[in-house]
Design an enzyme around this catalytic site. Structure first.
Site, PDB file in Angstrom:
ATOM      1  N   GLY A 240       0.721  -1.359  -0.108  1.00  0.00           N
ATOM      2  CA  GLY A 240       0.034  -0.065  -0.128  1.00  0.00           C
ATOM      3  C   GLY A 240       0.828   1.211   0.166  1.00  0.00           C
ATOM      4  CB  SER A 241      -0.026   4.887   0.496  1.00  0.00           C
ATOM      5  OG  SER A 241      -0.875   4.693   1.746  1.00  0.00           O
ATOM      6  N   GLY A 245       1.514   1.988   5.237  1.00  0.00           N
ATOM      7  CA  GLY A 245       2.705   1.065   5.897  1.00  0.00           C
ATOM      8  C   GLY A 245       3.061   1.635   7.211  1.00  0.00           C
ATOM      9  CD  GLU A 262       7.734  -5.297  -0.996  1.00  0.00           C
ATOM     10  OE1 GLU A 262       8.039  -4.241  -1.374  1.00  0.00           O
ATOM     11  OE2 GLU A 262       8.267  -6.278  -0.806  1.00  0.00           O
ATOM     12  CB  CYS A 296       4.860   0.016  -6.087  1.00  0.00           C
ATOM     13  SG  CYS A 296       5.044  -1.894  -6.454  1.00  0.00           S
TER      14      CYS A 296
END
Length: 510
Positions: A240-241, A245, A262, A296
């Site tokens: 995620g963002s 995170g 991640e 990402c």
């Protein structure tokens, strides 16, 4: 659509599965899933409850007690069968990924291929979960490392890779003797439902207990928070963002759990005077517009030497003018939609902010409407001349915005510019100069978890460990020795003498 029928997707779908059985909860509302490709309603998924969560974690814990005792090669055999099932359903599952998420059909099929590849990788890994034999300082002693299963591994995945990231985690975790509980994005739950339908027959045909591969679809502030706080989940993998995170990492760490994070990327490609532009240009364009900028590992910055800057800039603008933007199911199109209109708004706001800071919009930036663009989720990928210190350049916008940045010194200056962001996921350099390439790969070079030479920032292979540094999170998934994150390490010492010598020469006589 035929692929929905083939995958067992109905008008209304249950949102919780133990792998072999669907829980029948209907009274907690539903997620209505709208395709960004055409704005049409696909179907709905019932939201899970905390009762569902408790039931799934209970069955998963019981399954773990069974699963960890099975030989790793047997666990690998189950994963092999799942890979074969995915091969059978590659086309319809790829189509669903494309239609529900919006990435091109080729990318949707490629994502399913990643799942198949990680299954193959995990099968081989199931016979290679090795430790190290160490030399003891004490005579007639043997010392070694070994790895043991953890338990229930939580997987919280994002919309942009709705199935591959789950497979990276779940298949590696499975051969390591763990069971998984998967919470997919609320934006793309249908692909998760399809995956449960695909693997269900493998579990039943092998008389396996429920709970080895579980699924829970629900609100992040309810079931997602429960996973972060649950001591019965010793490891949680979160994609995620950076904001998400940071909260997840702090929450999991507060209970001394393990996490794989991640998170965001602000990936750059350096183009030096000695770059081969015939490969650099397509590498930049695909990296920037693939998945409509929603990877990402998307290329967000291109750092170009001033001696070739004015040559490269018009070539990139021309390439963007030829991009075909439309339905992701049409293989003639290069760029599909953003996931939703909130992402479109973020795209427009980022361009406006970058221009206010002094950036120059070279092309793109429009929101498209009419015809096949009626969903309101299609945009023209943008190129902006900018400076690395701009606030918007420092920020990751999950959309197809490419910033062109000029440098004038040697490759060390370009590397310093690349590293001067808080994210550290993927990076690349295009050069035919061996010294520049080696400097980029050196320990004083790129500070990212991924560093490529003469290929772009996106398209990582499953054989390598995937992940980044700094505010990208620091975790690793997929290949190499990333499997160790899914296990607990234990050092063992065996005394096969008739005496009891102590370490460090300590004497203790009775």
């Amino acid at each position: 659509m035929n692929f929905l029928k083939l995958l067992g997707i109905k008008a209304q779908n249950y949102g919780a599965s133990s792998g072999t059985e669907w829980l029948k909860t209907k009274d907690n509302g539903a997620f209505d899933i709208i395709s960004p490709a055409d704005g049409a309603a696909i179907s709905s998924v019932y939201k899970s409850t905390m009762d569902d969560y408790q039931a799934l974690t209970s069955s998963a814990q019981q399954a773990f007690l069974y699963w960890r005792k099975q030989p790793a090669p047997f666990r690998g055999e189950i994963v092999r069968q799942i890979g074969n099932q995915l091969r059978k359903f590659k086309q319809p599952l790829g189509e669903l990924v494309s239609y529900e998420m919006g990435k091109s059909l080729q990318e949707g099929l490629g994502e399913v291929q990643e799942m198949i590849d990680i299954c193959d990788f995990a099968v081989g890994l199931s016979r290679q979960l090795n430790g190290s034999t160490l030399h003891s300082e004490r005579p007639l002693h043997r010392m070694y490392d070994q790895y043991h299963s953890l338990g229930i591994v939580g997987v919280i995945s994002a919309f942009n890779f709705p199935v591959a990231v789950w497979a990276w985690n779940a298949m590696i975790a499975a051969v390591c003797g763990n069971v998984t509980l998967w919470k997919p994005s609320e934006k793309t739950p249908l692909t998760a439902v399809a995956c449960q339908n695909i693997l269900r027959d493998v579990l039943i045909d092998n008389n396996l207990p429920e709970g080895i591969f579980s699924l829970i679809i629900g609100e992040s502030n309810e079931v997602g928070e429960a996973m972060l706080n649950d001591k019965n989940l010793p490891l949680v993998s979160v994609t995620g963002s950076t904001r998400v995170g940071r909260h997840a990492g702090q929450t999991i760490a507060s209970r001394f759990g393990k996490s794989i994070l991640e998170l965001g990327g602000n990936n750059a490609i350096i183009v030096t005077p000695e770059a081969d532009l015939d490969i650099a240009i397509p590498g930049i364009v695909f990296g920037a517009v693939g998945t409509a900028g929603q990877r990402c590992t998307t290329t967000r910055r291109v750092i170009i030497h001033e001696s070739v800057y004015d040559k490269i800039k018009p070539v990139l603008v021309k390439a963007y003018s030829g991009l075909k933007i439309g339905s992701p199911l049409d293989e003639n199109n290069h760029v599909g939609p953003l996931i939703d209109q909130a992402s479109v708004a973020a795209f427009s706001n980022a361009i406006e902010s970058a221009v206010k800071e002094g950036g120059k919009l070279l092309c793109g930036g429009n929101v498209l409407s009419g015809g096949e663009h009626d969903s309101g989720c299609y945009v023209e990928p943008a190129i902006i001349e900018a400076e690395n210190q701009y606030e918007m350049v420092q920020h990751e916008t999950f959309a197809p915005i490419l910033y062109l940045i000029k440098y004038s010194g040697d490759v060390d200056q370009a590397i310093a510019i690349q590293n001067d962001v808080v994210q550290g996921l993927s990076s690349a350099i295009f050069t035919n100069n061996l010294r520049e390439a080696e400097a980029f790969l050196s320990h004083w070079g790129s500070d990212c978890g991924i560093a490529n030479v003469n290929i772009g920032t996106s398209g990582a292979e499953i054989g390598g460990a995937f992940g980044g540094e700094k505010e990208t999170g620091g975790g690793r998934e997929s290949g190499s020795d990333a499997w160790k994150a899914y296990m607990r390490r234990q050092t063992n010492t065996i005394n096969y003498s008739s005496e009891l010598p102590l370490a460090q020469g300590i004497k203790f006589d009775l």
